[in-house]
Design a protein around this motif. Structure first.
Motif, PDB file in Angstrom:
ATOM      1  N   ASP A 175       0.803  -1.212   0.000  1.00 52.10           N
ATOM      2  CA  ASP A 175       0.000   0.000   0.000  1.00 52.10           C
ATOM      3  C   ASP A 175       0.840   1.267   0.000  1.00 52.10           C
ATOM      4  O   ASP A 175       0.320   2.367  -0.064  1.00 52.10           O
ATOM      5  CB  ASP A 175      -0.936   0.002   1.213  1.00 52.10           C
ATOM      6  CG  ASP A 175      -2.125   0.945   1.023  1.00 52.10           C
ATOM      7  OD1 ASP A 175      -2.504   1.167  -0.146  1.00 52.10           O
ATOM      8  OD2 ASP A 175      -2.653   1.457   2.016  1.00 52.10           O
TER       9      ASP A 175
ATOM     10  N   THR B 262      -5.925  -2.234  -7.651  1.00 54.60           N
ATOM     11  CA  THR B 262      -6.469  -2.145  -6.291  1.00 54.60           C
ATOM     12  C   THR B 262      -7.781  -1.366  -6.277  1.00 54.60           C
ATOM     13  O   THR B 262      -8.063  -0.563  -7.171  1.00 54.60           O
ATOM     14  CB  THR B 262      -5.481  -1.451  -5.336  1.00 54.60           C
ATOM     15  OG1 THR B 262      -5.215  -0.117  -5.802  1.00 54.60           O
ATOM     16  CG2 THR B 262      -4.178  -2.230  -5.273  1.00 54.60           C
TER      17      THR B 262
ATOM     18  N   GLY C  23     -10.517   0.549  -3.222  1.00 56.39           N
ATOM     19  CA  GLY C  23     -10.658   0.941  -1.821  1.00 56.39           C
ATOM     20  C   GLY C  23     -10.304   2.398  -1.637  1.00 56.39           C
ATOM     21  O   GLY C  23      -9.791   3.059  -2.542  1.00 56.39           O
ATOM     22  N   THR C  24     -10.579   2.937  -0.455  1.00 51.84           N
ATOM     23  CA  THR C  24     -10.306   4.335  -0.146  1.00 51.84           C
ATOM     24  C   THR C  24      -9.429   4.431   1.088  1.00 51.84           C
ATOM     25  O   THR C  24      -9.332   3.477   1.871  1.00 51.84           O
ATOM     26  CB  THR C  24     -11.617   5.097   0.119  1.00 51.84           C
ATOM     27  OG1 THR C  24     -12.225   4.571   1.308  1.00 51.84           O
ATOM     28  CG2 THR C  24     -12.576   4.946  -1.045  1.00 51.84           C
TER      29      THR C  24
ATOM     30  N   TYR D 209      -8.774  -1.582   4.954  1.00 52.52           N
ATOM     31  CA  TYR D 209      -7.942  -2.338   4.022  1.00 52.52           C
ATOM     32  C   TYR D 209      -8.376  -2.019   2.605  1.00 52.52           C
ATOM     33  O   TYR D 209      -9.430  -1.427   2.368  1.00 52.52           O
ATOM     34  CB  TYR D 209      -8.085  -3.844   4.273  1.00 52.52           C
ATOM     35  CG  TYR D 209      -9.485  -4.355   4.036  1.00 52.52           C
ATOM     36  CD1 TYR D 209      -9.873  -4.819   2.784  1.00 52.52           C
ATOM     37  CD2 TYR D 209     -10.442  -4.333   5.051  1.00 52.52           C
ATOM     38  CE1 TYR D 209     -11.166  -5.246   2.552  1.00 52.52           C
ATOM     39  CE2 TYR D 209     -11.736  -4.757   4.823  1.00 52.52           C
ATOM     40  CZ  TYR D 209     -12.095  -5.217   3.573  1.00 52.52           C
ATOM     41  OH  TYR D 209     -13.377  -5.635   3.340  1.00 52.52           O
ATOM     42  N   LYS D 210      -7.546  -2.393   1.655  1.00 52.24           N
ATOM     43  CA  LYS D 210      -7.891  -2.340   0.244  1.00 52.24           C
ATOM     44  C   LYS D 210      -7.831  -3.755  -0.314  1.00 52.24           C
ATOM     45  O   LYS D 210      -7.269  -4.652   0.306  1.00 52.24           O
ATOM     46  CB  LYS D 210      -6.934  -1.427  -0.525  1.00 52.24           C
ATOM     47  CG  LYS D 210      -6.982   0.041  -0.129  1.00 52.24           C
ATOM     48  CD  LYS D 210      -6.002   0.855  -0.953  1.00 52.24           C
ATOM     49  CE  LYS D 210      -5.986   2.310  -0.522  1.00 52.24           C
ATOM     50  NZ  LYS D 210      -4.991   3.098  -1.291  1.00 52.24           N
TER      51      LYS D 210
END
Length: 732
Positions: free
Chosen positions: A48, A104, A106-107, A112-113
């Motif tokens: 990440d 990927t 998610g924010t 989590y992503k």
């Protein structure tokens, strides 16, 4: 707000049926080497970090190899996701490979992503140059099934959906979340352009379907209602008429066999969806407009369809090919598409996620002009496409097959401020759509016209902004076009096929800057004839202090109030229309926002050039798809190619047209980055050119547009025969 602080609306996951797997399933050696496992679909803390380059692309195999290996569940999943039997084995004689890359989702607010596997096909494993025939699906991705998530939360992972029907309990949850957490901002369309938000005040004959009493009713004041956006298609559609409206207004009338058996399936399904979701009123055009009241209630409603849709609570979007197709997954209708799931190993299932545009772009619904406007104005949408349902509002978006907290998707963004680029993008999208009746060309765009008028402070003259008239005329075909005889040739509304205008890209999107630029680069004083059989004219746009509206000479200002520039070696002082009568001129359908005949009358420079096969090479732009247009060259008296044009194939093929000598008129100064040939010289003049319009003369004393191109400023002297002349033009 962090994810932990957001109230959770838990929807139970469906159990995974045992029929997903087969005893003969076994990963092939190539897919085994990918080392797929549930934990690989969670983005680690190390991955990440911003500097991480991600995971490299990997080769799954050729399409031919994947097809042969029917026992490998991952290869089966990949092939189905890309389009199954429609995925080509080769392209241009080269084998097609299927590649995967990791992306990927998610924010930053999430705990989590997740990783997704993105698929693409190529003939070159060393590049990302994709093979993408129309039959293949675009941008499919593969993700871990929510049931197998290694995290406590299942957010962002896909879930199994019911095979038999759309889950309307889930839809009710989405609506409740939107009402509770988003509130009033989602109750009003961002594209609203009316002082009054109530259609019952603007449209006296406004009616709704009462789904509880099963009849047509006059809309109660302040009621909340759904709208239906759908395609009539080539099937009989039961309609409210003057002869049956009183009968249809009686409670229970829509349940009577003589009416219910004639109402199309899509409308019956929409009535049921409205009722099941706990709402009472629904608006459907065929039943809520008296269809044979052409000059009364029908005219009122058609002129203000944007008000009808923007004031509704939610629009049901049914993407079936006709009114009898029904709504997928509703009222015993099959979903039409099957969810693609494969078991890779014990407690390890992967799902193919197919973006909805794969199904929307191929639907008849997405090609219709009326539905474009309907989608644009509704504050909330409930879209049934690709066998699933999705919900969207001003602050969120939810898919049926995705575990998502609707609140998390609420990322309020400030309303977009429209500019000239957004207007021309809307024109580009709308002009590519189809109409059952060409006469609706302005009606189906009326709401967007009103919206941009309110936001950008201009009127539209047959779809052309009056305040930015000269450069707004510089639209060009993006693909094949056919003349639409019900509207003038100088407007994009006069042609069927996609039109585009690129001037905001080479000058500015800002209306104030564009207005300033027009003051320096134009000279025509534009007049609009009031009627095709009347010599009376009105200036197209007079909201400025220019003396151009008077008959005094010499003029001190141009159309936009700028100083007069002496560009041409001739007397150009005459700009006021003379009294002229047209013979045999057509009558165009009425404009929506501004009255007039559709015939422009003005003075400008007229030239004659030879049109022939071009001698210059063509540098094709990636944006240029005009393959069905013919490219021709403009030649002057010294035989040099001065510029090029894209003309309609029908015009090109007429005897005497190519080669041939034709009339051109000068429109304005601009920058031409598309049609200028490589070997054209500018004669030392800056990059600003003269835009020319090739016109076709009619016996009644008027001309029509054929195409536009450009010549260098010094090339005016290249005009054939009598050379350049200052001439009065009537353009229809």
């Amino acid at each position: 707000m962090t994810e932990k602080e957001i109230p959770q609306f838990s929807i139970p996951l469906l159990p995974v049926p045992s029929t997903i797997s087969s005893p003969d399933d076994n990963l092939c050696s190539s897919c085994t080497s990918l080392q797929l496992r549930p934990s690989r679909f969670i983005v680690s803390a190390e991955e990440d970090k911003p500097q991480t380059g991600g995971r490299p692309d990997e080769n799954i195999g050729t399409v031919e190899e994947i097809r042969r290996n029917t026992h490998c569940p991952f290869r089966r999943l990949v092939l189905k996701a890309l389009g199954g039997a429609d995925v080509p084995i080769s392209d241009g004689g080269k084998p097609v490979y299927v590649m995967m890359k990791w992306g990927t989702a998610g924010t930053p607010s999430m705990a989590y992503k997740i990783w997704n596997i993105l698929l693409y096909a190529t003939t070159d494993k060393g590049s990302r140059q994709q093979v993408l025939p129309k039959s293949m699906r675009t941008n499919p991705k593969i993700t871990l099934l929510a049931n197998d998530s290694p995290t406590e939360s299942k957010t962002m992972f896909p879930r199994l959906i019911r095979a038999d029907a759309i889950d309307l309990d889930l839809v009710r949850t989405w609506i409740s979340v939107c009402q509770y957490h988003h509130g009033p901002p989602c109750d009003k369309s961002r594209n609203f352009a009316y002082e009054s938000e109530k259609p019952m005040e603007q449209i006296p004959s406004f009616r709704l379907i009462d789904v509880v009493d099963n009849c047509i009713v006059r809309a109660p004041n302040d009621c909340r209602y759904f709208t239906l956006s759908y395609v009539w298609g080539r099937v009989p559609v039961f309609q409210t008429l003057k002869s049956n409206v009183r009968s249809l207004e009686k409670p229970g009338s829509l349940l009577r066999p003589e009416y219910r058996d004639k109402i199309p399936k899509t409308i019956l399904n929409a009535i049921q969806v409205t009722k099941d979701l706990g709402f009472r009123y629904l608006w459907v055009d065929s039943l809520c407009i008296i269809q044979d009241d052409e000059t009364g209630s029908k005219a009122e409603a058609i002129a203000k369809m944007d008000l009808v849709y923007s004031s509704g609570f939610l629009t049901i979007i049914a993407t079936g090919p006709n009114a009898n197709a029904g709504i997928q997954g509703v009222c015993s209708n099959p979903r039409g598409e099957t969810q693609i799931v494969e078991e890779i190993g014990p407690n390890f299932r992967l799902v193919a996620e197919l973006p909805s545009f794969n199904f929307m772009q191929d639907s008849i619904y997405s090609t219709r002009a009326w539905t474009y406007q309907e989608r644009h104005f509704t504050p909330r949408n409930l879209t049934f496409v690709g066998g699933q349902v999705s919900f969207s509002c001003s602050n969120g978006y939810c898919d049926e097959d995705k575990v998502e907290n609707p609140i998390m998707l609420a990322r309020p963004s400030p309303p977009t401020i429209p500019d000239l680029a957004s207007f021309f993008l809307s024109v580009q999208a709308y002009s590519d759509l189809s109409l059952s009746f060409d006469s609706d060309i302005h009606n189906a765009f009326a709401g967007l016209m009103r919206y941009f008028k309110a936001k950008l402070d201009f009127d539209l003259v047959y779809g052309i902004p009056d305040k930015f008239f000269d450069w707004s005329l510089l639209w060009t075909p993006h693909a094949h076009q056919v003349r639409r005889e019900v509207a003038p040739s100088w407007s994009w509304t006069g042609w069927q096929g996609q039109s585009w205008n690129r001037f905001p890209s080479w000058f500015s999107k800002d209306p104030a800057k564009v207005y300033k630029g027009l003051r320096a680069h134009t000279w025509i004083i534009w007049y609009h004839r009031r009627a095709h059989d009347s010599p009376e004219c009105d200036i197209v746009w007079s909201d400025h202090s220019s003396t151009a509206t008077t008959s005094s000479f010499p003029l001190k200002h141009n159309f936009y109030g700028g100083d007069i520039q002496h560009r041409f070696a001739m007397d150009c002082t005459q700009t006021v229309p003379t009294s002229r009568t047209l013979v045999g001129a057509p009558t165009y359908v009425a404009d929506v926002l501004k009255t007039g005949s559709g015939f422009l009358q003005f003075w400008t420079v007229s030239l004659r050039f030879r049109v022939a096969m071009p001698t210059s090479r063509y540098r094709r732009s990636i944006f240029d798809t005009r393959l069905t247009q013919a490219r021709v060259g403009i030649f002057g008296k010294d035989g040099r190619e001065l510029g090029t044009l894209w003309v309609d194939q029908n015009w090109y093929g007429k005897p005497g047209h190519v080669p041939g000598v034709h009339e051109f008129i000068l429109l304005c100064e601009a920058k031409d980055t598309l049609t200028k040939p490589q070997n054209a010289t500018s004669n030392g003049v800056e990059s600003w050119t003269y835009i020319v319009m090739l016109v076709e003369n009619h016996d009644g004393g008027w001309v029509e547009r054929v195409a536009i191109g450009s010549i260098s400023k010094g090339d005016v002297a290249q005009a054939l025969e009598e050379g350049p002349v200052w001439k009065e033009i009537i353009l229809g």
